[in-house]
Design a protein around this motif. Structure first.
Motif, short mmCIF file in Angstrom:
data_model
loop_
_atom_site.label_atom_id
_atom_site.label_comp_id
_atom_site.label_asym_id
_atom_site.label_seq_id
_atom_site.Cartn_x
_atom_site.Cartn_y
_atom_site.Cartn_z
N LEU A 145 79.82 -52.20 -30.63
CA LEU A 145 78.40 -52.22 -30.95
C LEU A 145 77.87 -53.66 -31.02
N THR A 146 76.55 -53.77 -31.03
CA THR A 146 75.89 -55.06 -31.23
C THR A 146 75.53 -55.21 -32.71
N ALA A 147 75.11 -56.40 -33.08
CA ALA A 147 74.69 -56.63 -34.46
C ALA A 147 73.50 -55.74 -34.82
N ASP A 148 72.55 -55.59 -33.91
CA ASP A 148 71.39 -54.74 -34.17
C ASP A 148 71.80 -53.27 -34.35
N GLU A 149 72.76 -52.83 -33.55
CA GLU A 149 73.21 -51.43 -33.64
C GLU A 149 73.95 -51.17 -34.94
N VAL A 150 74.74 -52.14 -35.38
CA VAL A 150 75.42 -52.00 -36.67
C VAL A 150 74.40 -51.96 -37.80
N SER A 151 73.40 -52.82 -37.74
CA SER A 151 72.35 -52.82 -38.76
C SER A 151 71.61 -51.48 -38.78
N SER A 152 71.35 -50.93 -37.61
CA SER A 152 70.67 -49.64 -37.52
C SER A 152 71.52 -48.53 -38.12
N LEU A 153 72.83 -48.56 -37.87
CA LEU A 153 73.73 -47.56 -38.44
C LEU A 153 73.74 -47.66 -39.96
N ALA A 154 73.83 -48.88 -40.48
CA ALA A 154 73.83 -49.06 -41.92
C ALA A 154 72.52 -48.55 -42.53
N LEU A 155 71.42 -48.84 -41.87
CA LEU A 155 70.11 -48.41 -42.37
C LEU A 155 70.00 -46.88 -42.38
N ALA A 156 70.52 -46.24 -41.34
CA ALA A 156 70.48 -44.78 -41.28
C ALA A 156 71.31 -44.16 -42.40
N CYS A 157 72.52 -44.68 -42.61
CA CYS A 157 73.38 -44.14 -43.67
C CYS A 157 72.77 -44.38 -45.04
N ALA A 158 72.26 -45.58 -45.26
CA ALA A 158 71.65 -45.90 -46.55
C ALA A 158 70.42 -45.04 -46.80
N GLY A 159 69.61 -44.85 -45.75
CA GLY A 159 68.40 -44.05 -45.90
C GLY A 159 68.69 -42.60 -46.20
N ALA A 160 69.80 -42.08 -45.65
CA ALA A 160 70.18 -40.69 -45.89
C ALA A 160 71.07 -40.54 -47.11
N GLY A 161 71.51 -41.68 -47.68
CA GLY A 161 72.36 -41.64 -48.87
C GLY A 161 73.74 -41.08 -48.61
#
Length: 262
Positions: free
Chosen positions: A117-133
């Motif tokens: 993955l790219t840095a942006d894709e990793v950030s997006s994954l983290a944001l999705a998991c955090a947003g969904a808890g």
């Protein structure tokens, strides 16, 4: 990027032996108390992560398998079975998942994915998991460390070139390669998640000669693609390496991120 089913089958036992079971302990008693558990496996391949993890989690489970390759999805869906396990497959771009897509998810998993993955894709994954808890268990990310026994002076050159290849740009995407774990830790922690990591190296010996051979050819091939001048050395290097009883340690790291909501 897709991988041959034969390669994924060859590495499945080494993957299972390497994964850090210590990271399963903190999962008890948090967001996994839903019935059934809803587990999303990103970049599932042939389903090896599910086959390893399903028996280590209690209770009924519903697995949602994500991959871009319909052939791999078909294999994964057919082999992820068990008395308490149901499965569905989702073909598509897993990097496009957002928090809304993960609503109701108990756990996100992935294996050998982050370094692609790219840095942006990793950030997006983290944001999705955090947003969904929901927690994320992300295993077997390469860290750029390889040990070969017996050692040779050329080992370091091939290792350096391979690591550079892992960080290459593909269609305008700069892959994280060995930097993936540190980037993922940073991305999740910036969102308030508690992150734990554990080493999960492959430890391969003469009894796994077929896997050692396939891994070594791929490792050398990627290095030569990055530094074509190594092509002159590669045939003799491979002959020497594959003629003896080579032992290899390939460094990986497993990561568990527990968002604040968990």
């Amino acid at each position: 990027m897709s991988f041959a089913p034969e390669w994924l089958a060859l590495r499945e036992k080494a993957d299972a032996d390497a994964r850090a079971t210590e990271l399963l302990l903190p999962l008890s008693g948090i967001a996994l108390n839903r019935t059934p558990l809803v587990i999303r496996d990103l970049g599932c391949g042939t389903g090896s992560m599910g086959r390893w993890l399903a028996g280590r989690l209690d209770g009924p489970q519903h697995w949602v398998l994500h991959d871009r390759d319909p052939r791999l999805l078909g294999l994964a869906g057919a082999t992820m079975t068990g008395p308490n396990v149901t499965v569905e497959t989702r073909e598509g771009d897993l990097t496009a998942l957002r928090a809304d897509d993960l609503v109701g998810t108990s756990l996100v998993t992935a294996s050998a994915l982050l370094d692609l993955l790219t840095a942006d894709e990793v950030s997006s994954l983290a944001l999705a998991c955090a947003g969904a808890g929901c927690p994320a268990l992300l295993t077997l990310s390469v860290v750029g460390q390889v040990e070969l026994d017996p050692a040779e002076p050329l080992d370091a050159e091939f290792a350096e070139a391979f690591n550079a290849h892992q960080r290459r740009s593909v269609d305008g995407r700069r892959l994280l390669g060995p930097d993936a774990v540190s980037a993922t830790v940073e991305a999740f922690e910036a969102l308030g998640a508690a992150v734990s990591t554990q080493p999960s190296p492959w430890r391969l010996g003469p009894d796994q000669a077929e896997l050692v051979g396939e891994w070594l050819r791929g490792w050398v091939g990627a290095a030569c693609e990055q530094r074509p001048e190594l092509t002159r050395e590669a045939p003799a290097y491979l002959r020497r390496r594959l003629a003896g009883e080579l032992r290899v340690v390939v460094g990986h790291t497993d990561l568990l991120a527990l968002p604040r909501a968990a």
